[in-house]
Structures are given as structure tokens and as C-alpha cells.
Design an enzyme around this catalytic site. Structure first.
Site, mmCIF file in Angstrom:
data_model
loop_
_atom_site.group_PDB
_atom_site.id
_atom_site.type_symbol
_atom_site.label_atom_id
_atom_site.label_comp_id
_atom_site.label_asym_id
_atom_site.label_seq_id
_atom_site.Cartn_x
_atom_site.Cartn_y
_atom_site.Cartn_z
ATOM 1 N N PRO A 2 54.128 66.938 20.922
ATOM 2 C CA PRO A 2 55.417 67.228 21.547
ATOM 3 C C PRO A 2 55.254 67.628 23.006
ATOM 4 O O PRO A 2 54.640 68.649 23.313
ATOM 5 C CB PRO A 2 55.970 68.394 20.726
ATOM 6 C CG PRO A 2 55.097 68.503 19.528
ATOM 7 C CD PRO A 2 53.785 67.902 19.894
ATOM 8 N N GLU A 3 55.759 66.791 23.879
ATOM 9 C CA GLU A 3 55.866 67.152 25.285
ATOM 10 C C GLU A 3 57.353 67.279 25.585
ATOM 11 O O GLU A 3 58.165 67.306 24.677
ATOM 12 C CB GLU A 3 55.192 66.082 26.163
ATOM 13 C CG GLU A 3 53.722 65.891 25.797
ATOM 14 C CD GLU A 3 53.009 64.876 26.675
ATOM 15 O OE1 GLU A 3 53.474 64.620 27.790
ATOM 16 O OE2 GLU A 3 51.972 64.348 26.240
#
Length: 296
Positions: A2-3
Site C-alpha cells: 500500500p502506497e
DNA sequence: AGGTCGGCCTGGCAGC
DNA sequence: TGCTGCCAGGCCGACC
């Protein structure tokens, strides 16, 4: 992983689900999740409060509860925040469960246990927490070429390390750093302070374009990132260079190469992103520039 | 003080 | 087949 685009995707899906709902109970199943606070301490702080907003800063999610109580969560590498309308069997690797006033629940699942949740009391405490960790929001109005140039000036760090530093730009991770550098045609090992004004401007635009493309595709699913309903993102199918070692560059067809930058697996087109000049070692003097070599 | 690196953690997989 | 060991990486703290 997750960015920013993945976290934003989750936020957009969950905001309408949680906003306005009462947070009945928080069960922390893995004390590491809220370390060093005790699970009971965190649960007591949020119990019975209505959720006013779900916001995002960098890769952090901020569940804003009434009375300026903030439950700030970070998914790190493998964290997921999954919603279901009715409680059911515990999913594997569940670290914490939020029960909502309408009977729904939100499960924080995280195989590698890097993810965290902390409670911050007061908007000022939340602001301070973010301020000491995070730099400019790349999709916000403050992320201009001029701001980027000011940050980069005089720095010798490789541009990829610079992009990954959350204190400079909040939310860019390994995937989007590679994608942005390719779009800007900049080699990840170039010292960021040595980039010229055109390159800085191109990099700024490339970071924004990469993140927006990621959000449009509802994030990338490489290992186990899921939307709040368990669906996968699609951006992994649209990577230009990331995780495409040996495949042809979408611009010029040269095989994508893999290298290591800032301790991370890094993907480049060796042709579109020319490497920085190698430092000359002591030894025989180099050939003078501009003198044509003998024909082979 | 800026920059780099190891630790945290576990599943998956290459290699023997 | 089964075991070992390495790899993935966001962030923090330790170190240079």
C-alpha cells in the site's frame, strides 16, 4: 504494497461506510498493533464515539472521531482494512477489529504484522504527529516544481532515495518512485541536487501522473493488497517498468533492467534513463573528450 | 547533519 | 520430498 494510491483507494471506499457511524468497540487481537499503548487503553479512548471523517495523509489513514480523537493507522507492507456488513468468522492474520454502530465491522488484517494503529488526542497532537514525519502532500497544492527544487537543492542522495523519504514527499513508495522516474526519464541513482530545472519540473509532473494513474486503477495488487471489499486493484497490469525486468520498454523496446537503489529493488529502462557518469577511479588518465576514437 | 543500513516480520520460492 | 535460507519492503533508530 500500500502506497498513496492504495491507501487513497481504501479511504474512498470506506469513508461513506464509516462516516457518521458510532464506533462501538475496538478489539485489538495483537498488542503489537498499538505498541507501546496497551490494547485496553486504545479501546477505551475510541469506544462509543461517532466517526466524523476518514482522511489520509501520505500513507496514513486518520479515522477522525468526535471530540478530536484520532485513530491513526498505517498499513505498512501487507496491511489491509476490510469491511463487512455483518460480523463473521475471523479472517486470518486479523490484528484488530472495529465494530460499527450499524452492525458492520472493519478488520485490520496484516500478515507481516508491521501495520500499526495509534490514538492521538486532539487535532494539534495529530497535526504534530504528521508534521514531524511527513513532508509535502504530492497531490496537494504545495507540491510545485519550485517546492521540489528547494527540497532537492544541495542534496547528494540518489533521487530514488529522495523520493522514498516520507519527510520530503509523503506517500511515494517503491512502485510509484520507479514509475515516476521512468516517466521523467531520470535514472534513480542520479544525485537529486544535480538535476536541472527541466528535470525537476518533469519529475514533479511524473510523480503526480503516476500517483493519479494508480488511483484511477484503484491501486496495485502485488502480493495481497485488497480493496475494503476484498477486490484487487488493477494498476499492477499497467506498470511501465516496475517488476518488468527483461520485458521491453514501452517507449523504446530496450529490455527493462533491475538494479538496487536505496536498498530497494529498482527497475529502469537503460536507454530512456541514462545512468549517471561513473566516478573515475585513480589510474591512467581518461581520454580527452571530443576526440573521435579510432574506428573499430 | 545528511545519508545509509539493519531490524522488524512472515510467506513464498529457489536451490540443494 | 523436505529442509534451509534468502527475498520482498515502509519506517524507525542506530551508526558513519
Amino acid at each position: 504494497m500500500p502506497e498513496l494510491p492504495e491507501v487513497e483507494t481504501i479511504r474512498r471506499q470506506l469513508a461513506p461506510v464509516v462516516e457518521g457511524r458510532e464506533l462501538c468497540e475496538l478489539r485489538v487481537l495483537d498488542p503489537r498493533w498499538c505498541d507501546p499503548a496497551a490494547p485496553s487503553e486504545v479501546a477505551d479512548a475510541v469506544r462509543g464515539r461517532a466517526a466524523e471523517a476518514l482522511s489520509r495523509r501520505g500513507k496514513y489513514l486518520d479515522l477522525e472521531l468526535e471530540g478530536e480523537v484520532h485513530l491513526v493507522m498505517h498499513l505498512r507492507m501487507t496491511g489491509n482494512l476490510l469491511y463487512r456488513a455483518e460480523p463473521g468468522e475471523e479472517r486470518p492474520h486479523t490484528r484488530a477489529v472495529l465494530s460499527l454502530g450499524d452492525g458492520g465491522e472493519l478488520a485490520f488484517c496484516d500478515v507481516r504484522r508491521f501495520g500499526t494503529g495509534i490514538v492521538l488526542l486532539g487535532d494539534a497532537a495529530r497535526d504534530g504527529y504528521f508534521a514531524e514525519r511527513l513532508g509535502v502532500e504530492p497531490l496537494g497544492p504545495g507540491f510545485t516544481a519550485e517546492a521540489l527544487r528547494a527540497q532537492a537543492e544541495g542534496r547528494t542522495a540518489p533521487v530514488k532515495a529522495f523520493l522514498l523519504s516520507q519527510k520530503r514527499i509523503a506517500g511515494v513508495g517503491n512502485i510509484y518512485a520507479d514509475e515516476a522516474l521512468f516517466r521523467a526519464r531520470i535514472h534513480p541513482l542520479r544525485p537529486v541536487g544535480a538535476l536541472n530545472a527541466d528535470q525537476i519540473a518533469a519529475l514533479r509532473d511524473a510523480v503526480v501522473a503516476s500517483l493519479e494513474a494508480g488511483i484511477d486503477a484503484r491501486g496495485a495488487t502485488i502480493d495481497d493488497f485488497r480493496h475494503s471489499d476484498g477486490a484487487k486493484g488493477s494498476f499492477q497490469d499497467r506498470f511501465l517498468v516496475h517488476r518488468r525486468e527483461g520485458e521491453p520498454c514501452p517507449e523504446c523496446g530496450t529490455a527493462i533492467a533491475k538494479l538496487r537503489a536505496a536498498g530497494r529493488g529498482t527497475y529502469v529502462c537503460p536507454s530512456c534513463q541514462p545512468p549517471p557518469r561513473l566516478k573515475r577511479r585513480a589510474g591512467p588518465p581518461a581520454r580527452r573528450p571530443g576526440r573521435p576514437r579510432a574506428a573499430p
